[in-house]
Write a protein that holds these residues in place. Structure first.
Motif, PDB file in Angstrom:
ATOM      1  N   VAL A  66       4.680  10.900 -41.792  1.00 51.35           N
ATOM      2  CA  VAL A  66       3.272  11.224 -41.563  1.00 51.35           C
ATOM      3  C   VAL A  66       3.189  12.629 -40.975  1.00 51.35           C
ATOM      4  CG1 VAL A  66       1.164  10.548 -40.356  1.00 51.35           C
ATOM      5  CG2 VAL A  66       2.751   8.797 -41.197  1.00 51.35           C
ATOM      6  N   VAL A  67       2.341  13.460 -41.562  1.00 50.33           N
ATOM      7  CA  VAL A  67       2.285  14.863 -41.144  1.00 50.33           C
ATOM      8  C   VAL A  67       0.851  15.360 -41.020  1.00 50.33           C
ATOM      9  CG1 VAL A  67       4.507  15.508 -42.187  1.00 50.33           C
ATOM     10  CG2 VAL A  67       2.400  15.653 -43.564  1.00 50.33           C
ATOM     11  N   ARG A  68       0.728  16.414 -40.259  1.00 43.45           N
ATOM     12  CA  ARG A  68      -0.498  17.208 -40.256  1.00 43.45           C
ATOM     13  C   ARG A  68      -0.149  18.543 -40.915  1.00 43.45           C
ATOM     14  NH1 ARG A  68      -2.582  17.577 -34.640  1.00 43.45           N
ATOM     15  NH2 ARG A  68      -3.442  15.538 -35.173  1.00 43.45           N
ATOM     16  N   VAL A  69      -0.980  18.981 -41.830  1.00 40.33           N
ATOM     17  CA  VAL A  69      -0.736  20.223 -42.556  1.00 40.33           C
ATOM     18  C   VAL A  69      -1.936  21.137 -42.365  1.00 40.33           C
ATOM     19  CG1 VAL A  69      -0.219  21.267 -44.795  1.00 40.33           C
ATOM     20  CG2 VAL A  69       0.554  18.926 -44.308  1.00 40.33           C
ATOM     21  N   ILE A  70      -1.657  22.347 -41.913  1.00 38.47           N
ATOM     22  CA  ILE A  70      -2.739  23.329 -41.811  1.00 38.47           C
ATOM     23  C   ILE A  70      -2.418  24.449 -42.792  1.00 38.47           C
ATOM     24  CG2 ILE A  70      -3.948  24.943 -40.282  1.00 38.47           C
ATOM     25  CD1 ILE A  70      -3.240  23.116 -37.951  1.00 38.47           C
ATOM     26  N   GLY A  71      -3.339  24.733 -43.685  1.00 37.16           N
ATOM     27  CA  GLY A  71      -3.055  25.749 -44.705  1.00 37.16           C
ATOM     28  C   GLY A  71      -4.331  26.244 -45.351  1.00 37.16           C
ATOM     29  N   LYS A  72      -4.096  27.030 -46.399  1.00 36.48           N
ATOM     30  CA  LYS A  72      -5.216  27.746 -47.029  1.00 36.48           C
ATOM     31  C   LYS A  72      -5.530  27.088 -48.367  1.00 36.48           C
ATOM     32  CE  LYS A  72      -6.324  32.582 -47.876  1.00 36.48           C
ATOM     33  NZ  LYS A  72      -6.109  33.003 -49.245  1.00 36.48           N
ATOM     34  N   PRO A  73      -6.762  26.673 -48.565  1.00 31.27           N
ATOM     35  CA  PRO A  73      -7.114  26.073 -49.857  1.00 31.27           C
ATOM     36  C   PRO A  73      -7.306  27.171 -50.901  1.00 31.27           C
ATOM     37  CG  PRO A  73      -9.051  26.128 -48.449  1.00 31.27           C
ATOM     38  CD  PRO A  73      -7.914  26.719 -47.637  1.00 31.27           C
ATOM     39  N   ILE A  74      -6.799  26.920 -52.087  1.00 31.63           N
ATOM     40  CA  ILE A  74      -6.889  27.946 -53.128  1.00 31.63           C
ATOM     41  C   ILE A  74      -7.012  27.237 -54.472  1.00 31.63           C
ATOM     42  CG2 ILE A  74      -4.370  28.167 -53.439  1.00 31.63           C
ATOM     43  CD1 ILE A  74      -4.791  31.187 -53.645  1.00 31.63           C
ATOM     44  N   ALA A  75      -7.833  27.802 -55.328  1.00 35.24           N
ATOM     45  CA  ALA A  75      -8.070  27.150 -56.620  1.00 35.24           C
ATOM     46  C   ALA A  75      -6.809  27.159 -57.473  1.00 35.24           C
ATOM     47  CB  ALA A  75      -9.205  27.881 -57.356  1.00 35.24           C
ATOM     48  N   ASN A  76      -6.538  26.025 -58.088  1.00 33.50           N
ATOM     49  CA  ASN A  76      -5.459  25.918 -59.065  1.00 33.50           C
ATOM     50  C   ASN A  76      -5.828  24.768 -59.988  1.00 33.50           C
ATOM     51  OD1 ASN A  76      -3.276  25.312 -60.626  1.00 33.50           O
ATOM     52  ND2 ASN A  76      -1.776  25.352 -58.944  1.00 33.50           N
ATOM     53  N   ALA A  77      -6.183  25.089 -61.202  1.00 37.28           N
ATOM     54  CA  ALA A  77      -6.697  24.093 -62.151  1.00 37.28           C
ATOM     55  C   ALA A  77      -5.716  22.936 -62.347  1.00 37.28           C
ATOM     56  CB  ALA A  77      -7.013  24.762 -63.485  1.00 37.28           C
ATOM     57  N   LYS A  78      -4.429  23.192 -62.099  1.00 36.79           N
ATOM     58  CA  LYS A  78      -3.441  22.133 -62.341  1.00 36.79           C
ATOM     59  C   LYS A  78      -3.269  21.177 -61.166  1.00 36.79           C
ATOM     60  CE  LYS A  78      -0.655  24.683 -65.679  1.00 36.79           C
ATOM     61  NZ  LYS A  78       0.552  25.537 -65.825  1.00 36.79           N
ATOM     62  N   ALA A  79      -3.823  21.521 -60.010  1.00 38.15           N
ATOM     63  CA  ALA A  79      -3.666  20.673 -58.827  1.00 38.15           C
ATOM     64  C   ALA A  79      -4.723  19.569 -58.833  1.00 38.15           C
ATOM     65  CB  ALA A  79      -3.800  21.521 -57.563  1.00 38.15           C
ATOM     66  N   PRO A  80      -4.462  18.458 -58.132  1.00 46.43           N
ATOM     67  CA  PRO A  80      -5.474  17.390 -58.050  1.00 46.43           C
ATOM     68  C   PRO A  80      -6.771  17.962 -57.488  1.00 46.43           C
ATOM     69  CG  PRO A  80      -3.425  16.718 -56.947  1.00 46.43           C
ATOM     70  CD  PRO A  80      -3.274  18.173 -57.298  1.00 46.43           C
ATOM     71  N   GLY A  81      -7.882  17.737 -58.171  1.00 42.59           N
ATOM     72  CA  GLY A  81      -9.167  18.246 -57.692  1.00 42.59           C
ATOM     73  C   GLY A  81      -9.360  19.730 -57.909  1.00 42.59           C
ATOM     74  N   GLY A  82      -8.367  20.396 -58.509  1.00 42.21           N
ATOM     75  CA  GLY A  82      -8.522  21.820 -58.818  1.00 42.21           C
ATOM     76  C   GLY A  82      -8.268  22.743 -57.642  1.00 42.21           C
ATOM     77  N   VAL A  83      -7.767  22.182 -56.526  1.00 42.04           N
ATOM     78  CA  VAL A  83      -7.487  23.008 -55.346  1.00 42.04           C
ATOM     79  C   VAL A  83      -6.150  22.591 -54.760  1.00 42.04           C
ATOM     80  CG1 VAL A  83      -8.234  23.615 -53.003  1.00 42.04           C
ATOM     81  CG2 VAL A  83      -9.936  23.326 -54.806  1.00 42.04           C
ATOM     82  N   GLU A  84      -5.330  23.570 -54.417  1.00 41.36           N
ATOM     83  CA  GLU A  84      -4.098  23.263 -53.701  1.00 41.36           C
ATOM     84  C   GLU A  84      -4.092  24.012 -52.377  1.00 41.36           C
ATOM     85  OE1 GLU A  84      -1.077  24.488 -56.436  1.00 41.36           O
ATOM     86  OE2 GLU A  84      -1.316  26.625 -55.974  1.00 41.36           O
ATOM     87  N   VAL A  85      -3.095  23.723 -51.548  1.00 39.35           N
ATOM     88  CA  VAL A  85      -3.034  24.340 -50.223  1.00 39.35           C
ATOM     89  C   VAL A  85      -1.776  25.197 -50.149  1.00 39.35           C
ATOM     90  CG1 VAL A  85      -2.759  23.889 -47.753  1.00 39.35           C
ATOM     91  CG2 VAL A  85      -4.382  22.544 -49.103  1.00 39.35           C
TER      92      VAL A  85
END
Lengths: 429, 429
Positions: A66-85
């Protein structure tokens, strides 16, 4: 920083870093990048790790940590929902998870049923398993929503009962402060008594059957969706409420478990405006069974299900008029011919899903019915007291939740649709 | 002709005859007229009988007989809802009811608790009794409505469990296919495991306590409103969800049981935006108890309830930090001082209503906690397996439904708020 659910990433402000929390579902290590799939209650998100220090850290965070991830959302059509971190920082919220007995990251859980059940607390984490239960939960919600709107009152009845169960067979006995009591095999007698109070009642609760044999469609404990209501003319009024209740359950699944339905590739049934009804005698004939058979065998039910689909395009078929000899003492006879009853079974895709019908409501009729069966009215004091003080003509039905879900899934065993099933061989986990 | 509910009489077309169905609640015979109060699930209606033939008929339909009445609606400011029914025809739908063991038509049910419980199926028909359960049903609906909206998943867990209950004490044993199993005293271990699956779960279901003593606030079976969820910082997050859940329950009662609240003359509590919290050590001091007391006695709770009302105008008070010795093994210690815990009790009007808190979530912490208590980790294989594969920091609470309703009613015995209570002396009706 407030947590963002994976499913809400598409709405995240690309100028701000987001905080995700969940389970490391999968890591894919390439030469210079690690793709981490994070799983939370809303679904997956893809995290892209390029920093060598973070890649090293992620190597020490096995799947299911179990983790907490802090990062930057960025569009990527191939990622789930069209956004990856990207540019993530990881913080473990649990110790590194031990190696799993099953591989939860695989698209399909390729384990046998016993393995899946032995490790149920883990295997339910698999998205395809979660989807199954989401459908169960949505079904319960749809059931209640419809009945609440139709003037029903939710009740909760005793699960520990004295000798006055509706049948002496297949009940679990327990020591109750020095006396023997039993686990309720249904809320039948209570829901009838409460029809005398609230007119319309329902209960969602566990029932217990000490069935001595293991089958793919029986459990020792299951969730019974029980309905009972007064001021009916016959079992046909019960069938009408059942029809609307099932439709509401399907609507509930469609509305609140759409992702689960899609993920599992299910075809939800359409509940016809009027469910086709045939008489038991006709059902025997259609199934090619002898005219004096007192019940439908599973093979008959399968044939009838097929027939209803071909004849009416319906996944549902009601068989009414079941022989009195196979129905409990409280069953109302068919007017004019007491060999038959005002009761029905509802078949869903060729399997009995619901039993229902009209009940007796006159005290004198109960005395006669019990006596004719060699049962003793003295075993049912409170129930018969209620019947002697004005009970409306009434009836009801009970839907087995796990059986319903199992049929929606078209699965080969009801245990696939049960969080922690109980049977002759299984009392854990 | 379609049935009209009593409550819908004011909207009936005065030019058309209406059909009512229900129970004869009361007949008042005057010299040339009989006033019949009819009761259905929506409330009462007044029927005015002047025709001598019908008066004669009504004389043979005692209180609680179920009837259909067809008559003419007519305005009368003194009748319930401002409309009464005249020129009625009566048809009995049940045989004439036998004389009642209690007089349901009296405004108040003047019977002792044992009599009311012995005849529960009848006494619940009294409007004031119905109102009590309407409040219970509305509370459950409000509970679910809030949690559904907050992303919780409803679960149903086994009520038959093997040896791995969270405490060996006060459980009912049963014969389970030749082995000994137990009735679950709570869904605690299951709801925690399922937090690893769905993050946020709730269950409304029966729990069983083989308490060997009878008190006015304990039952052998009650309805537990259980909540558990992950990704918390401490028990304070749990308390915040509890606060919102209780507020939704009060809203549910206000919205769907308004008539019941009014009929019973209840003052519903206001749930403060922030429930006041004091530490256990402070609670002891306020209650004038010795500083080394490990628990709060009922008298302490009463004093603290009074204090919270005077100091904060709040019916609710949370006491946090309960001593570790009095809390179960899964309780998370208070950071920095493990004599205390990250757990709380919520007092409602001076009575413990809810127990909740943060749980341990690391496998190693469980091994240490169990070992320190002389308990055997081998008793909890599935539970500890879940804990070793990534569990989020989590916590939850459980509300006793009957205790909640009992406190809303300010009644002297929890049995008044239970449909068919179970205790050491009562396993029927």
């Amino acid at each position: 920083m407030a947590r963002t659910l994976c499913s809400a990433l598409p709405e995240a402000d690309p100028a701000e870093r987001v905080t995700l929390e969940g389970w490391i579902h999968r890591r894919r290590q390439l030469a210079t990048v690690v793709f981490v799939v994070l799983r939370d209650r809303s679904g997956p998100a893809q995290i892209v790790v390029t920093d060598p220090v973070v890649r090293e850290q992620v190597a020490g965070l096995p799947e299911e940590t179990v983790v907490r991830v802090i990062g930057k959302p960025i569009a990527n059509a191939k990622a789930p929902g069209g956004v990856e971190v990207v540019e993530p920082e990881f913080r473990a919220l649990s110790a590194p998870a031990l190696p799993l007995p099953v591989e939860l990251w695989r698209p399909a859980l390729n384990s046998t049923l016993p393995t899946v059940l032995d490790h149920a607390a883990l295997t339910w984490r698999h998205p395809a398993r979660q989807a199954v239960w989401k459908i169960a939960a949505a079904s319960m919600a749809g059931f209640r929503r419809h009945l609440d709107a139709a003037g029903f009152t939710e009740v909760t009845t005793p699960k520990i009962v004295d000798g006055s169960t509706e049948s002496g067979a297949n009940v679990f006995a327990l020591d109750y402060f020095g006396d023997t009591a039993y686990l309720a095999q249904s809320p039948q007698l209570y829901k009838q008594m409460l029809t005398g109070v609230f007119e319309r009642v329902y209960e969602v609760g566990p029932v217990f059957r000490a069935e001595p044999h293991d089958t793919t469609r029986h459990l020792s404990q299951y969730v019974s969706l029980d309905v009972e209501f007064g001021f009916i003319d016959s079992h046909r009024d019960v069938l009408a409420v059942l029809r609307d209740t099932l439709a509401a359950m399907v609507d509930g699944v469609r509305a609140t478990a759409a992702g689960a339905v899609e993920g599992l590739g299910l075809a939800l049934p359409t509940v016809p405006e009027r469910i086709p009804v045939i008489h038991f005698a006709e059902a025997l004939e259609l199934a090619g069974a002898a005219a004096d058979e007192p019940d439908l065998a599973p093979e008959h039910e399968r044939l009838l299900g097929k027939w209803a689909l071909e004849r009416y395009g319906s996944d549902f078929l009601a068989v009414e008029g079941y022989p009195a000899v196979k129905r409990p003492f409280y069953t109302h006879p068919q007017p004019g011919d007491p060999r038959w009853t005002n009761s029905f079974d509802l078949l869903f895709r060729g399997l009995e899903l619901v039993t229902g019908g009209q009940r007796l409501h006159e005290h004198a009729d109960y005395l006669a019915a019990l006596t004719a069966r060699g049962d003793d009215p003295a075993r049912y004091p409170a129930y018969l007291e209620a019947m002697s003080h004005g009970m409306p003509p009434h009836g009801g039905f009970a839907i087995g939740l796990e059986r319903w879900v199992s049929r929606l899934l078209e699965s080969d065993n009801i245990r696939w649709a049960t969080l922690f099933p109980r049977d002759t061989r299984r009392s854990r986990p």
